[in-house]
Design an enzyme around this catalytic site. Sequence first.
Site, PDB file in Angstrom:
ATOM      1  N   GLY A 313       0.809  -1.214   0.000  1.00 18.75           N
ATOM      2  CA  GLY A 313       0.000   0.000   0.000  1.00 18.75           C
ATOM      3  C   GLY A 313       0.838   1.258   0.000  1.00 18.75           C
ATOM      4  N   ILE A 315       1.286   3.694   2.346  1.00 18.69           N
ATOM      5  CA  ILE A 315       2.111   3.895   3.535  1.00 18.69           C
ATOM      6  C   ILE A 315       3.096   2.745   3.696  1.00 18.69           C
ATOM      7  CG2 ILE A 315       2.087   4.101   6.044  1.00 18.69           C
ATOM      8  CD1 ILE A 315       1.063   6.565   4.620  1.00 18.69           C
ATOM      9  N   LYS A 430      -9.546   9.412  11.436  1.00 21.06           N
ATOM     10  CA  LYS A 430     -10.936   8.933  11.420  1.00 21.06           C
ATOM     11  C   LYS A 430     -11.256   8.050  12.607  1.00 21.06           C
ATOM     12  CE  LYS A 430     -11.257   9.369   6.408  1.00 21.06           C
ATOM     13  NZ  LYS A 430     -10.011  10.161   6.328  1.00 21.06           N
ATOM     14  N   ASN A 468      -5.086  12.526   6.171  1.00 23.14           N
ATOM     15  CA  ASN A 468      -4.959  12.040   4.803  1.00 23.14           C
ATOM     16  C   ASN A 468      -3.547  12.225   4.271  1.00 23.14           C
ATOM     17  OD1 ASN A 468      -7.726  12.422   5.404  1.00 23.14           O
ATOM     18  ND2 ASN A 468      -8.224  12.409   3.234  1.00 23.14           N
ATOM     19  N   GLY A 471      -1.505  11.589  -2.652  1.00 23.11           N
ATOM     20  CA  GLY A 471      -0.873  10.692  -3.602  1.00 23.11           C
ATOM     21  C   GLY A 471      -1.169   9.233  -3.359  1.00 23.11           C
ATOM     22  N   SER A 472      -1.843   8.898  -2.248  1.00 21.87           N
ATOM     23  CA  SER A 472      -2.176   7.500  -2.010  1.00 21.87           C
ATOM     24  C   SER A 472      -3.302   7.081  -2.940  1.00 21.87           C
ATOM     25  CB  SER A 472      -2.603   7.306  -0.553  1.00 21.87           C
ATOM     26  OG  SER A 472      -3.838   7.952  -0.311  1.00 21.87           O
TER      27      SER A 472
END
Length: 636
Positions: A313, A315, A430, A468, A471-472
């Site tokens: 992913g 990160i 979140k 947030n 670029g993810s």
Amino acid sequence: MRRIGRGGAPARALVRLRRGFVGEMSPTVRRAAAMLVDALIVVEAFVLALLFRFDGSVPDRYWVNFWPFTAFAIVVFLVLLYESGVYRSVLRYTGVYQGVRVASATAIATGVLFLADFVVELLYRRPMPLSVLLVGAVLAYVQLVAVRLYPRIFYELSLREVGQRDRALIVGAGEAGVTLARQLWRTPDADLKPVGFVDEDERLRGEQIESIPVLGGVEDIEKIVEERGVEQILIALPEASSEEMDRVWRECVKTGVGVKVVPKLAEFLERGTIELRELQIQDLLGRQPVEIDLDALTEFVNGKRVLVTGAGGSIGSELSRQISRLGPAHLVCLDRDESALFYLLEELARKGLPVAEPVVGDVTNADKIRALFERVKPELVFHAAAYKHVPLMEVHASEAVANNVGGTLNVARCAGEHGAEKFVNISTDKAVSPANVMGATKRLSENIVRSCAGEYPETVYASVRFGNVLGSRGSVVPTFRRQIEAGGPVTVTHPEMTRYFMMIPEAVSLVLQAGALADTYGTYVLEMGNPVKIVDLARKMLEIMDADGVEIRYIGLRPGEKLHEILSEEDERRVPTDHPMVARLVPGAPAPSDLLETVEEMTYLAREGHDAKALTLLRSTVPSYPATLESLAKGS
């Protein structure tokens, strides 16, 4: 993206032509030739010094002493120059360091000659006046440096004469801008010729850097472009704030010429090339520079066995990149997306970084995770595997519980059972007063980590919470880009919606910093700067992509979405750490004693597809989740 490499074919041909037969010499022959030239320089320097000392009428006895003395001086100079490594340097890259080496060798040689002069005087008589020694040494040094600088000057001037290039204006006369200018001069196939700098430092106005004038400030860009016939603007401000970048960009847009951006200096030093790219929204949402204690991170990771879950992913892959640069003994990258793992390992190999071990697997598979820990015995564990898409997880709640909750429990327990030094859980803003299933599962994952810290006291557990990342794959930026490229509309949920944003490399660097700081359980929160309105982000992207005609359409909040995110609960006390951009949160209430048993039951229900029962347990374990749901139902 424009890549500036090592030089084009015309430049290489010209340089080969001008080198002539010298370029065909072997290294040994070249060194011998260089030593012969240096010997002649030493002789010539001391002859001139002697003539100068006696106004051209040198007594015969000094000429008698001169030749043995000069022979000795030649030996001393050549030995010291050789030992300093001067003869191993490539002449066309001669710079300050080579000059310092020559200076050091000359100073020592001068000292040796002074000492020899005094010794000979005691035994016989002084062979040379001291003034001859001093003046001769100075003359020798000047010529030894000059003869080494000439090939570099000749080489660079030959490159500057090759072909026609577009005229470029560099914004920023700092380290990045000067490095860029040097690289452009040396790289003819870049097709860019720097004609000037602009910089906010008024002290530089009218000065020259690398023979390039500083023509003015940012406010002068439009005038300079018109007067100098500039065809390309290069923004070399890698550490600029969002306000500075926005101001520069708006001045550049007025000119109508192409604009490129220089990435961070470390990026093109790592690649050995400069990659000029188009301005991106990330540049205009830049934040204050993140200072990292590299020594602390190296000590944290170097020589350790490290496991990264969710390594495919956004990160997880950046964690793998940064960890691999810190010298781990063994890096294991776990993900169930085999394609993402393949591309990550291919990238690491391409950059010359240590090859990591890929493991295709699922964190929800307890047996697989246990077997992996038994084999690898990781000392550091970074848990980034999670479902993060808010609206989708509202529809597939059981999957969110099984992965985000059950997966965290599996990995966190194995870390404690197998004696890992530290376990770092990647969380999200979140998780604070969660209004959706994804946020609630991430909040519960923080509580799982807290409970495991009590169950396995030998392992340091920590969660790192941030907003947030730009670029993810789940970021709003790629979504807006696709919508703009398709002609619109750009869909924004609400005109007042805000979010915290951070660049992925920044976030990961601070995650590693938090992991290095952690010495006991804690939830760490990253300093995210000011929240950004989503509609402002959309408007800036329209401007950057020159898509003024594309409509922005408001579609309302989707299931589980909040207007604003926050980074901590009201009952969480923020405590500063040794890093100004990392704070530790002290929870106000203790963790339930039976939490892990409840989580096991919840995970079982989720795997069996009992969404309602699993969600009931989820709401009972995350007290702030039901309250948030009630407020949403009232339209808050």
